[in-house]
Design an enzyme around this catalytic site. Sequence first.
Site, mmCIF file in Angstrom:
data_model
loop_
_atom_site.group_PDB
_atom_site.id
_atom_site.type_symbol
_atom_site.label_atom_id
_atom_site.label_comp_id
_atom_site.label_asym_id
_atom_site.label_seq_id
_atom_site.Cartn_x
_atom_site.Cartn_y
_atom_site.Cartn_z
ATOM 1 N N HIS A 70 6.967 6.207 -11.498
ATOM 2 C CA HIS A 70 8.055 6.012 -10.382
ATOM 3 C C HIS A 70 9.334 6.297 -11.003
ATOM 4 O O HIS A 70 10.539 5.884 -10.723
ATOM 5 C CB HIS A 70 7.897 4.267 -10.544
ATOM 6 C CG HIS A 70 6.860 3.592 -9.957
ATOM 7 N ND1 HIS A 70 5.939 4.301 -9.128
ATOM 8 C CD2 HIS A 70 6.218 2.480 -10.271
ATOM 9 C CE1 HIS A 70 5.055 3.560 -8.849
ATOM 10 N NE2 HIS A 70 4.988 2.564 -9.496
ATOM 11 N N HIS A 120 7.553 -0.622 -2.994
ATOM 12 C CA HIS A 120 6.549 -1.191 -3.943
ATOM 13 C C HIS A 120 6.663 -2.802 -3.675
ATOM 14 O O HIS A 120 7.167 -3.677 -4.595
ATOM 15 C CB HIS A 120 6.878 -1.007 -5.562
ATOM 16 C CG HIS A 120 5.750 -1.150 -6.294
ATOM 17 N ND1 HIS A 120 5.498 -2.369 -6.635
ATOM 18 C CD2 HIS A 120 4.888 -0.143 -7.060
ATOM 19 C CE1 HIS A 120 4.244 -2.120 -7.564
ATOM 20 N NE2 HIS A 120 4.118 -0.898 -7.602
ATOM 21 N N VAL A 121 6.503 -3.143 -2.434
ATOM 22 C CA VAL A 121 6.497 -4.508 -2.301
ATOM 23 C C VAL A 121 5.127 -5.308 -2.524
ATOM 24 O O VAL A 121 4.068 -4.646 -2.169
ATOM 25 C CB VAL A 121 6.888 -4.807 -0.609
ATOM 26 C CG1 VAL A 121 6.983 -6.435 -0.421
ATOM 27 C CG2 VAL A 121 8.452 -4.362 -0.366
ATOM 28 N N ASP A 166 -6.424 -0.054 -7.962
ATOM 29 C CA ASP A 166 -5.206 0.597 -8.075
ATOM 30 C C ASP A 166 -5.486 2.222 -7.852
ATOM 31 O O ASP A 166 -5.436 3.017 -8.702
ATOM 32 C CB ASP A 166 -4.533 0.610 -9.375
ATOM 33 C CG ASP A 166 -3.050 0.880 -9.841
ATOM 34 O OD1 ASP A 166 -2.507 1.587 -8.738
ATOM 35 O OD2 ASP A 166 -2.437 0.657 -10.804
ATOM 36 N N GLU A 225 1.098 1.042 -0.818
ATOM 37 C CA GLU A 225 2.141 2.020 -1.013
ATOM 38 C C GLU A 225 2.028 3.429 -0.308
ATOM 39 O O GLU A 225 1.175 4.339 -1.022
ATOM 40 C CB GLU A 225 2.370 2.094 -2.577
ATOM 41 C CG GLU A 225 2.495 0.794 -3.237
ATOM 42 C CD GLU A 225 2.142 0.985 -4.612
ATOM 43 O OE1 GLU A 225 1.955 2.094 -5.460
ATOM 44 O OE2 GLU A 225 1.897 -0.098 -5.338
#
Length: 360
Positions: free
Chosen positions: A116, A192-193, A264, A326
């Site tokens: 990130h 990134h909610v 993920d 995302e």
Amino acid sequence: MARALVFLALLCLVTSALVCVGEARKMVGVYMLKKGDFSVKVTNWGATIMSIILPDSKGNLADVVLGKDTLAEYVNDTAYFGPLSGRVAQRMARGRFVLDGKVYHTYINDGRNAIHGGHRGFSKVIWTVKEYVAGGDSPYITLYYRSFDGEQGFPGDLDVYATYQVSSPYVLSIRTNATALNKATPVNFLQHVYFNLGGQGSGDVLGHTLQLSASRYTPMDEELLPSSGRVDPVAGTNYDFRTPTPLGARIRQVMGGKGVRGYDINYVIDGAGMRRVAAVRDGTSGRALQLWANQPAMQLYTGNGLNNTRGKGGIVYRQYAGFCLETQAYPDAVNHPEFPSVTVRPGQVYKHDMLLKFSF
């Protein structure tokens, strides 16, 4: 000088809607976008979505976004609750890449790798509020950030804009763009909610049904890197969400990193341009979300790393308390020439658009 410092310290305590950050003691605010009973809160710390409130099928309002109570908590957050991540989001192997024959080293902040954008990526800086319209037919806020040459190891100056806009019925648009000013640079943003359509703090999201417009995915290794460079079909795997399937149906059969159960994983979205990426529904509340975007890929994350994480109102978020959708470029594309390029050259503009369409 002493009086000035005392004044600044007192100013930081004036209101809970502001927090002092960094040596310059810059102010960070909270901005509401509201249309009827649909409202969104955004802060210019990390261009972060703090809350999204809307009704359920019985008219009961709830916040469907996981997060924190105070701005100070967002400043110290390590779970990435709601920010815009960049300059290059997702993981980058060993925090290095080669561009036009030159090797660049970025900040390592995820084991042996970068994630990130580094420890001070776009999620950990103060953005400038360029425009803010709180009400009316389409309330919006536009935020701006100048990322400087060498920031976190990335080359070139980059002008970045992010606009959050509420419209009817129950639609939030997120439009981001970035212009490389003087050097070629990789760019990949993501929002990134963490969502829980039953309402944040209502339990896990394993009963939410998910449908993805994705027939392929990029297998990940134990460090959650697409080290093989393969793009495989989802058919016959635990990653197949082409038909509506509960998030929890096969979650114990997939690994979201070493020793962690959960999703993920990066999906390659079918088609091109602005199209529907995902549809999620919570049967209990009746709330549903359609995600539309113009990016080639999307990371599905099921909150595997949430481990008694303190959230809003003292609520404790346990594993699988929220999910993230995302939209992005392929992860670690800077080190995989077989993936679509994320390089933006001087004068070129990177554009990443999303639509969140809620219903109930």
